[in-house]
Scaffold this active site. Structure first.
Site, PDB file in Angstrom:
ATOM      1  N   GLY A   1      -3.425  -1.713  -8.081  1.00  0.00           N
ATOM      2  CA  GLY A   1      -2.225  -2.634  -7.923  1.00  0.00           C
ATOM      3  C   GLY A   1      -1.929  -4.074  -8.594  1.00  0.00           C
ATOM      4  N   GLN A   2      -1.186  -4.482  -9.217  1.00  0.00           N
ATOM      5  CA  GLN A   2      -1.579  -5.544 -10.334  1.00  0.00           C
ATOM      6  C   GLN A   2      -1.683  -6.490  -9.240  1.00  0.00           C
ATOM      7  OE1 GLN A   2       1.733  -5.346 -12.661  1.00  0.00           O
ATOM      8  NE2 GLN A   2       1.188  -3.253 -13.744  1.00  0.00           N
TER       9      GLN A   2
ATOM     10  N   HIS B   1       0.977  -1.004   0.044  1.00  0.00           N
ATOM     11  CA  HIS B   1       0.145   0.061   0.618  1.00  0.00           C
ATOM     12  C   HIS B   1       1.140   1.236   0.709  1.00  0.00           C
ATOM     13  CE1 HIS B   1      -3.192  -3.184   2.455  1.00  0.00           C
ATOM     14  NE2 HIS B   1      -3.613  -2.626   1.174  1.00  0.00           N
TER      15      HIS B   1
ATOM     16  N   GLN C   1     -18.217  -6.751  -0.647  1.00  0.00           N
ATOM     17  CA  GLN C   1     -17.644  -7.237  -2.240  1.00  0.00           C
ATOM     18  C   GLN C   1     -17.159  -8.267  -1.373  1.00  0.00           C
ATOM     19  OE1 GLN C   1     -14.317  -3.972  -1.591  1.00  0.00           O
ATOM     20  NE2 GLN C   1     -13.025  -5.474  -1.980  1.00  0.00           N
TER      21      GLN C   1
ATOM     22  N   SER D   1       0.307  -9.144   1.310  1.00  0.00           N
ATOM     23  CA  SER D   1      -1.309  -8.914   1.324  1.00  0.00           C
ATOM     24  C   SER D   1      -1.581  -8.669   2.795  1.00  0.00           C
ATOM     25  CB  SER D   1      -1.908 -10.228   1.070  1.00  0.00           C
ATOM     26  OG  SER D   1      -3.249 -10.076   1.574  1.00  0.00           O
TER      27      SER D   1
HETATM   28  P1  AMP Z   1      -6.517  -3.566  -0.389  1.00  0.00           P
HETATM   29  O1  AMP Z   1      -6.374  -2.818   0.360  1.00  0.00           O
HETATM   30  O2  AMP Z   1      -6.107  -5.291  -0.216  1.00  0.00           O
HETATM   31  O3  AMP Z   1      -7.970  -3.878  -0.691  1.00  0.00           O
HETATM   32  O4  AMP Z   1      -5.738  -3.447  -1.481  1.00  0.00           O
HETATM   33  C1  AMP Z   1      -5.207  -1.633  -2.076  1.00  0.00           C
HETATM   34  C2  AMP Z   1      -4.572  -1.827  -3.201  1.00  0.00           C
HETATM   35  O5  AMP Z   1      -3.555  -1.886  -2.866  1.00  0.00           O
HETATM   36  C3  AMP Z   1      -5.423  -2.683  -4.332  1.00  0.00           C
HETATM   37  O6  AMP Z   1      -5.008  -1.888  -5.758  1.00  0.00           O
HETATM   38  C4  AMP Z   1      -4.350  -3.656  -4.433  1.00  0.00           C
HETATM   39  O7  AMP Z   1      -4.342  -4.480  -5.969  1.00  0.00           O
HETATM   40  C5  AMP Z   1      -2.908  -2.804  -4.251  1.00  0.00           C
HETATM   41  N1  AMP Z   1      -2.204  -3.886  -3.520  1.00  0.00           N
HETATM   42  C6  AMP Z   1      -2.756  -5.105  -2.126  1.00  0.00           C
HETATM   43  N2  AMP Z   1      -1.084  -5.610  -1.406  1.00  0.00           N
HETATM   44  C7  AMP Z   1       0.059  -5.337  -3.171  1.00  0.00           C
HETATM   45  C8  AMP Z   1       1.006  -5.863  -3.311  1.00  0.00           C
HETATM   46  N3  AMP Z   1       1.266  -6.831  -2.491  1.00  0.00           N
HETATM   47  N4  AMP Z   1       1.524  -5.268  -4.702  1.00  0.00           N
HETATM   48  C9  AMP Z   1       0.086  -4.520  -4.718  1.00  0.00           C
HETATM   49  N5  AMP Z   1      -0.504  -3.331  -4.865  1.00  0.00           N
HETATM   50  C10 AMP Z   1      -0.989  -4.384  -4.018  1.00  0.00           C
END
Ligand code: AMP
Length: 286
Positions: free
Chosen positions: A147-148, A37, A61, A185
């Site tokens: 994020g990809q 993040h 979701q 993650s």
């Molecule tokens: P989340 O809080 O898991 O919903 O993620 C928020 C954003 O961070 C989303 O766009 C995810 O794809 C991105 N994201 C989460 N983990 C990673 C990672 N390890 N690398 C790149 N982007 C990430």
């Protein structure tokens, strides 16, 4: 740094910044912030004057209630991390502020949401595009970083922004990994020590796929088999799916007609206990 709790206040804050001629870069998250993040935040800071980070665990979701309940919510640490990272505003609305009584509108994604993660997670992407639409409406960003790691989500958001004339530029940020290769993650904190060690099988399986794909005679079925063999060799891992797909339209690739970098990716979902991890990578690049 300011913390904002309602869509109305968020919109007013953004309107003021825009009147001052400033641009807004947006990073939507569900909190439990990690280095991945923070790298998205740094990316946003390079592309805009003011960074807004949203922290919202979106009930719409989640297809499994237990996953929603167990999702980590260290809000104080998250706000502090945003402050340190130079974020201008944290937008952390409550579920009641986002979905008040009488709420009924949803945004329905198209065919991209029926592939890959779609069939196993009914309603998930509808929840994602609905909340991202609402967040964009409140934050009004010029640019937003995704994020990809959630590659399908990234493509679906790009499609939604184009289809609904939203006008926000969408940036896909590369996957941020721990030193052992495991993709960062928020769910990793729910792994036991043993499960976290075993989780290296996930990036290792993608490495095995990349090696297999380098042999010019290998076809996608063999590449998937090479990846799955690595997962199956890890007793703590339960394989859900591995698929090779077109990086643009996400359709399954059953024949390699183009081995150029960036065209074809491999994605996988693997369970460790009740924690589901996903990962993906460029099959001919990275
Ligand atoms: P989340 O809080 O898991 O919903 O993620 C928020 C954003 O961070 C989303 O766009 C995810 O794809 C991105 N994201 C989460 N983990 C990673 C990672 N390890 N690398 C790149 N982007 C990430």
């Amino acid at each position: 740094m300011i913390t904002i709790a309602t869509p109305g206040e968020m919109r007013a804050w953004s309107a003021r910044r825009h009147r001052e001629g400033r641009t807004i870069g947006f990073v939507p998250t569900m909190g439990a912030l990690h280095d991945g993040h923070l790298q998205l935040i740094a990316d946003a800071a390079e592309r805009s004057d003011d960074v807004v980070v949203s922290i919202f665990v979106n009930p719409l979701q989640f297809d499994v209630d237990a996953d929603f309940d167990a999702y980590p919510r260290p809000i104080d640490a998250d706000v502090a991390a945003c402050d340190t990272a130079g974020v201008a505003a944290v937008y952390a609305p409550t579920a009641a502020a986002m979905y008040p009584s009488g709420y009924q509108t949803r945004v329905v994604p198209g065919a991209l949401a029926d592939l890959m993660e779609g069939p196993g997670r009914p309603g998930h992407f509808e929840g994602v595009v609905t909340v991202v639409n609402k967040l964009f409406g409140a934050v009004q960003p010029e640019v937003a970083i995704f994020g990809q790691k959630d590659f399908q989500q990234l493509r679906i958001i790009e499609r939604m922004v184009a289809d609904l004339d939203i006008g926000t530029e969408i940036i896909g940020h590369p996957i941020v990994r721990d030193p052992d290769g495991v993709a960062q993650s928020s769910r990793n904190v729910r792994l036991t020590t043993e499960q976290r060690s075993a989780a290296v099988a996930v990036p290792h399986s993608l490495d095995a796929a990349v090696d297999a794909a380098r042999r010019p005679t290998t076809d996608p079925v063999d590449v998937v088999a090479a990846a799955v063999a690595v997962i199956d060799a890890e007793p703590m891992a339960r394989h859900e799916y591995t698929t090779i797909f077109d990086a643009d339209d996400l359709t399954e690739v059953d024949r390699f007609t183009d081995r150029s970098v960036g065209r074809v990716r491999i994605a996988t979902a693997v369970w460790f206990g009740d924690v589901r991890l996903i990962d993906n990578r460029d099959l001919f690049g990275d």
